[in-house]
Design an enzyme around this catalytic site. Structure first.
Site, PDB file in Angstrom:
ATOM      1  N   LYS A 170       0.752  -1.199  -0.004  1.00 33.57           N
ATOM      2  CA  LYS A 170       0.026   0.058  -0.037  1.00 33.57           C
ATOM      3  C   LYS A 170       0.855   1.106  -0.073  1.00 33.57           C
ATOM      4  CE  LYS A 170      -4.630   0.097   1.581  1.00 33.57           C
ATOM      5  NZ  LYS A 170      -5.562   0.548   2.840  1.00 33.57           N
ATOM      6  N   GLU A 220     -20.330  -6.965   7.968  1.00 38.32           N
ATOM      7  CA  GLU A 220     -21.345  -6.334   8.865  1.00 38.32           C
ATOM      8  C   GLU A 220     -22.455  -7.025   9.366  1.00 38.32           C
ATOM      9  OE1 GLU A 220     -19.190  -3.504   6.048  1.00 38.32           O
ATOM     10  OE2 GLU A 220     -20.073  -5.618   5.611  1.00 38.32           O
ATOM     11  N   ARG A 259     -26.094  -3.732   4.437  1.00 42.41           N
ATOM     12  CA  ARG A 259     -25.764  -5.172   4.047  1.00 42.41           C
ATOM     13  C   ARG A 259     -26.093  -5.979   5.487  1.00 42.41           C
ATOM     14  NH1 ARG A 259     -20.592  -4.840   0.738  1.00 42.41           N
ATOM     15  NH2 ARG A 259     -19.651  -6.423   1.995  1.00 42.41           N
TER      16      ARG A 259
END
Length: 634
Positions: free
Chosen positions: A284, A372, A400
């Protein structure tokens, strides 16, 4: 940027030699640094995925071949290479291009990519469709998914189904050892240690060809043979491979920031049959030292000096804290008051400020990863066990977990507090991230309380209510700065289902009812209209459920015109609840509902989008004047 400026499509990219690709990757990173330092976006993920994106477009015949992105934080180089280099400066702005892949924007964006975990399922559908469509049998489909996203339930459902039907799907697992915050969970640790052998794969391909020639490797026998082969591999390597256990060929891991090596590998596996997974490691923030050193901060750093890496502050004046920080610090206060208080979040400890509790009381805070639905059911289990869970999830992501809210919390009446961050218009992240539906989709659930604070004090008091609450409670608040510098007010219980009048007009014929921070614009509108000789009443309703029927009954009796204002969809939202209450009382009041209309809202600043939807200060003033004009016509 001598190479990048010549590329307006993937076809142009494929005119380069392989030896030129490292230079192109360097130029793309320079382009990203220059652009994102001025017009902020998702920085670290996109920097890390440059080499992977270049290799994919170089080897695959895009857009004829399909690339399906997961989330889209990593896909900026994809946009640059697919005809949007000149438009990239407009990304995440009003009338500009989206910060996420969007099929309505380009044929190169094959599927919507705003929420994590959907790429495997979507790409599998495309691959199977092509496999059974004459003329499309040779089209290639590639799903790119991150190591955090692959831990989500939907990704596992896609993996589990990948070998059930004939397809040639390639899954690229982009493993950068992070989501936004550090990855969590057993799967992450498993991926960190997973290895495989290139020699083994060569031997396996030769053996498969031999068995096919002998008529042994028939389709009915294929799965049993693959399972046997996987067992042999596990025995020899003393490691198990979860993907090959699902009958998905596994390759890797390889360096995902070596574009030349990636091109070679993609060419080798491109025409193989059956579902396959290539595991690549990327860094990253690759190519920009500050981002490599602190990828969490540089996930979306805002404006910065490209030479020094210094992040630029908007001004030096003291600023009110973010709504999320008020939540996070108040949660720590409540946890110190009550040992039953615990916190749950889904891969967003920094984004929701659950990190405050994690730092103060790590044993009472839980980051469950990009899951979630699990977060909500897990919280239900905590509540059933006597705990008082606060679940902090962005509004758009909580969608979700809808069935989990209904089945695993609300039906049982468990005292879970949903702290719904980023509710309402969120701005530049656009259509996939606006938190517009929570009021509407939660309102129909029996027994669930719903509230939205207009100020810091009310947010703290609503959270304090949860210490003695015996039912589920949803508290929604927006993205961005709160309303006051001195926000640490004494905690006190707030009456359930009771609003308050914040502005009283003399002989007012119009009342404005708000929920959440829209109150500030309503109060400003009242002050401005008073200067023009028009008086209005303003009410902060606080609660959508239970709604303050006493205030509604008073307005019905007085036959006042009513304007409702909410930072959410008008279809089934707060204004609809007020209108329903008026009808139940046989009221004759005229009502104007301000909020987000029944259409998709793209990216832009929060102010721009609220104005576009007509529920900012200007929209409230317009609604008041419209009522006055109609009154004058009578």
């Amino acid at each position: 940027m001598s190479l990048l400026t010549t590329i307006n499509s993937p076809a142009d990219l494929r005119q380069l030699s392989v030896d030129q690709l490292p230079q192109l990757c360097s130029e793309i990173r320079e382009f990203l640094i220059e652009n994102l330092s001025k017009n902020p976006g998702h920085f670290a993920s996109s920097m890390g995925a440059v080499d992977l994106i270049v290799a994919l477009h170089y080897v695959y015949n895009t857009p004829e071949d399909h690339l399906v992105w997961d989330v889209g934080h990593q896909a900026y180089a994809h946009k640059i290479l697919t005809g949007r280099r000149e438009a990239f400066a407009t990304q995440r702005t009003l009338n500009g291009i989206s910060g996420f892949p969007n099929p309505l924007e380009s044929e190169a964006d094959t599927f919507m990519a705003g929420h994590a975990g959907n790429s495997i399922s979507a790409a599998l559908g495309m691959a199977i469709a092509d496999h059974s469509t004459p003329g499309h049998e040779n089209r290639k489909t590639v799903a790119v998914i991150g190591d955090a996203s692959i831990s989500g339930g939907l990704a596992f459902e896609g993996l589990n189904n990948a070998s059930n039907h004939p397809n040639n799907l390639l899954i690229v697992l982009n493993d950068n050892d992070m989501s936004i915050d550090n990855n969590v969970g057993a799967l992450h640790h498993y991926l960190s240690n997973l290895t495989t052998s290139a020699g083994y794969n060569r031997w396996r391909n030769k053996m498969a060809g031999y068995l096919r020639k002998k008529g042994i490797l028939t389709e009915p026998r294929k799965r049993a043979i693959i399972r046997f082969g996987n067992s042999v591999k596990s025995l020899v390597s003393k490691k198990q491979n979860i993907f090959e256990g699902l009958n998905i060929r596994y390759f890797g891991p390889i360096d995902g920031n070596d574009v030349v090596r990636l091109v070679k590998v993609f060419r080798e596996i491109k025409d193989m049959e059956g579902p396959r997974l290539l595991h690549v490691y990327t860094t990253k923030g690759r190519g920009y030292a500050p981002a490599e050193a602190d990828p969490t901060t540089w996930h979306a750093p805002g404006k910065f000096d490209p030479k020094t890496g210094e992040r630029l502050k908007k001004d030096n004046e003291p600023q009110p804290p973010l709504w999320q920080d008020i939540f996070g610090e108040t949660l720590v206060e409540l946890a110190r008051m009550d040992e039953a208080v615990v916190g749950v979040t889904a891969a967003m400890p920094t984004g929701t400020s659950m990190c405050h509790l994690m730092k103060a009381m790590p044993e009472r805070s839980f980051d469950v990863g990009i899951s979630e639905g699990h977060a909500v059911t897990f919280a239900g289990g905590l509540a059933a066990g006597g705990k008082k869970p606060f679940v902090a999830i962005y509004s758009s992501f909580l969608q979700r977990a809808y069935d989990n809210i209904v089945h695993d919390v609300a039906i049982q009446g468990l005292p879970v507090t949903f702290c719904i961050d980023r509710a309402g218009i969120v701005g530049e992240d656009g259509v996939t991230h606006h938190g517009l539906f929570d009021l509407a989709y939660l309102h129909c659930i029996p027994g669930l309380q719903i509230a939205s604070p207009a100020d810091s004090e009310t947010l703290r008091n609503l959270m304090y209510n949860s210490l003695n609450n015996s039912v589920p409670l949803a508290i929604r608040y927006p993205r961005g700065k709160s309303d006051m510098l001195e926000w640490k007010t004494p905690l006190k219980k707030i009456p359930v289902g009771k609003g308050r009048q914040t502005h009283k007009g003399k002989d007012a014929k119009i009342a404005v009812l708000t929920i959440g921070p829209a109150l500030k614009d309503a109060e400003r509108a009242a002050a401005m209209m008073r200067e023009e000789g028009v008086e209005i009443d303003v009410y902060d309703m606080i609660w959508m459920k239970p709604l303050d029927k006493e205030i509604i009954a008073k307005l019905v009796k007085e036959e006042k015109d009513i304007i409702t204002v909410e930072d959410g969809v008008v279809t089934g939202g707060f204004g609809s609840a007020v209108a329903d209450a008026i009808r139940e009382m046989n009221g004759k009041n005229r009502i104007k509902i301000l909020g987000v209309p029944d259409k998709w809202i793209s990216q832009g600043t929060v102010g721009e989008l609220k104005n576009l939807c007509g529920y900012d200060l200007e929209g409230i003033l317009r609604a008041v004047k419209d009522f006055k004009h109609k009154e004058a016509e009578k």
